[in-house]
Design an enzyme around this catalytic site. Structure first.
Site, short mmCIF file in Angstrom:
data_model
loop_
_atom_site.label_atom_id
_atom_site.label_comp_id
_atom_site.label_asym_id
_atom_site.label_seq_id
_atom_site.Cartn_x
_atom_site.Cartn_y
_atom_site.Cartn_z
N HIS A 195 -3.77 -8.98 0.38
CA HIS A 195 -5.18 -8.67 0.18
C HIS A 195 -5.82 -8.18 1.48
O HIS A 195 -5.54 -8.68 2.57
CB HIS A 195 -5.94 -9.90 -0.29
CG HIS A 195 -5.83 -10.17 -1.76
ND1 HIS A 195 -6.02 -9.21 -2.71
CD2 HIS A 195 -5.55 -11.33 -2.44
CE1 HIS A 195 -5.88 -9.74 -3.93
NE2 HIS A 195 -5.59 -11.02 -3.78
N CYS A 205 -5.15 -2.60 0.15
CA CYS A 205 -6.19 -1.71 -0.39
C CYS A 205 -7.06 -1.17 0.75
O CYS A 205 -7.23 -1.79 1.79
CB CYS A 205 -7.07 -2.47 -1.37
SG CYS A 205 -6.23 -2.95 -2.90
N ARG A 256 -4.73 3.12 -0.99
CA ARG A 256 -3.82 2.20 -0.33
C ARG A 256 -3.61 2.62 1.12
O ARG A 256 -3.49 3.81 1.43
CB ARG A 256 -2.46 2.14 -1.05
CG ARG A 256 -2.55 1.65 -2.48
CD ARG A 256 -2.97 0.19 -2.57
NE ARG A 256 -3.05 -0.25 -3.96
CZ ARG A 256 -4.17 -0.27 -4.66
NH1 ARG A 256 -5.31 0.14 -4.11
NH2 ARG A 256 -4.15 -0.69 -5.92
#
Length: 259
Positions: free
Chosen positions: A157, A231, A240
């Protein structure tokens, strides 16, 4: 009298609307606090605990000899048609030397990146609930395992839930990325960064990685690669960010030590 009654009804309506607006604002504020503070606090605590658990296990287990990098890996197909993302499963890699993979969602290694002060567990798979939302970094199934020929592909994340890859954009060529396992410490050196690509650009985690969306970002020879994905921009999942590194050294755990 009617005018006075109408003003009273209007006042009650405005008061009710104001109460609803304040309540909604409090709910939104609490949600933001939960997402931006509580999930990070909880996930980071879980990740630290899991790192400590792994290191205690390794201290009490005999270490096997680490594979020696340098042998020329066999060429494999570098095609991939999956969707690469923060929590998506993307095909695109071989199974390295064919050794048994960890169980799905099992934490089995530790990723250390001195440049961004990161120490975090690596778990098998990229499930949001079982891996990424715990603050772990996820290993893409069907890509190489640490130290193996091919491409070790990891996802994490960028924001919330521990946000291990929050500062991944700060990585520079030459930066060290270490992966500790029960048997060895593998040290990779960053070579290049792809600042932004499509989530569908699954070839970035192919055994010989390259970007199908940005052809100038590519490797052409088999090797021992490591790919980190997250991300971008922050607080979105529109694109990305990709960092590529290559294996430099492999030390047996007894020689590498802990931490």
């Amino acid at each position: 009298m009617r005018r006075r009654r109408g003003r009273a009804v209007l006042a009650r309506g405005l008061w009710t609307a104001g109460e609803l607006a304040v309540t909604l604002g409090v709910v939104v504020l609490l949600f933001c606090v939960h997402q931006l503070w509580w999930t990070n606090r909880q996930a980071r605590a879980d990740a630290r605990h899991e790192v400590a658990v792994l290191e205690r296990q390794w201290e009490n287990e005999p270490a096997e000899s680490a594979p020696t990098p340098g042998a020329t890996p066999s060429r494999t197909s570098d095609s991939s048609d999956g969707t690469q993302g923060d929590g998506d499963r993307t095909p695109g890699g071989g199974d390295g030397d064919g050794s048994q993979s960890p169980r799905r969602d099992q934490a089995y290694a530790v990723l250390r990146i001195p440049r961004i002060g990161l120490t975090v567990p690596i778990a098998e798979g990229t499930s949001r609930a079982a891996v990424l939302n715990k603050g772990y970094v996820g290993h893409y199934p069907h890509t190489a395992q640490p130290g193996q020929a091919g491409n070790v592909a990891l996802a994490g994340h960028r924001n919330t839930h521990g946000e291990p890859f929050r500062r991944l954009d700060e990585m520079r060529p030459g930066d060290t990325v270490r992966v500790d396992t029960a048997d060895a410490r593998y040290t990779y050196a960053v070579e290049r960064t792809l600042p932004r690509t499509s989530p569908a650009d699954g070839t970035v985690i192919a055994p010989v990685p390259y970007s199908s969306a940005h052809p100038r970002y590519r490797y052409t020879e088999p090797g021992y690669y490591l790919t980190l994905t997250t991300c971008t921009p922050e607080f979105t999942s529109r694109y990305r960010l990709v960092v590529w590194a290559r294996l430099k050294t492999a030390e047996p755990r007894t020689a590498a030590g802990a931490g």
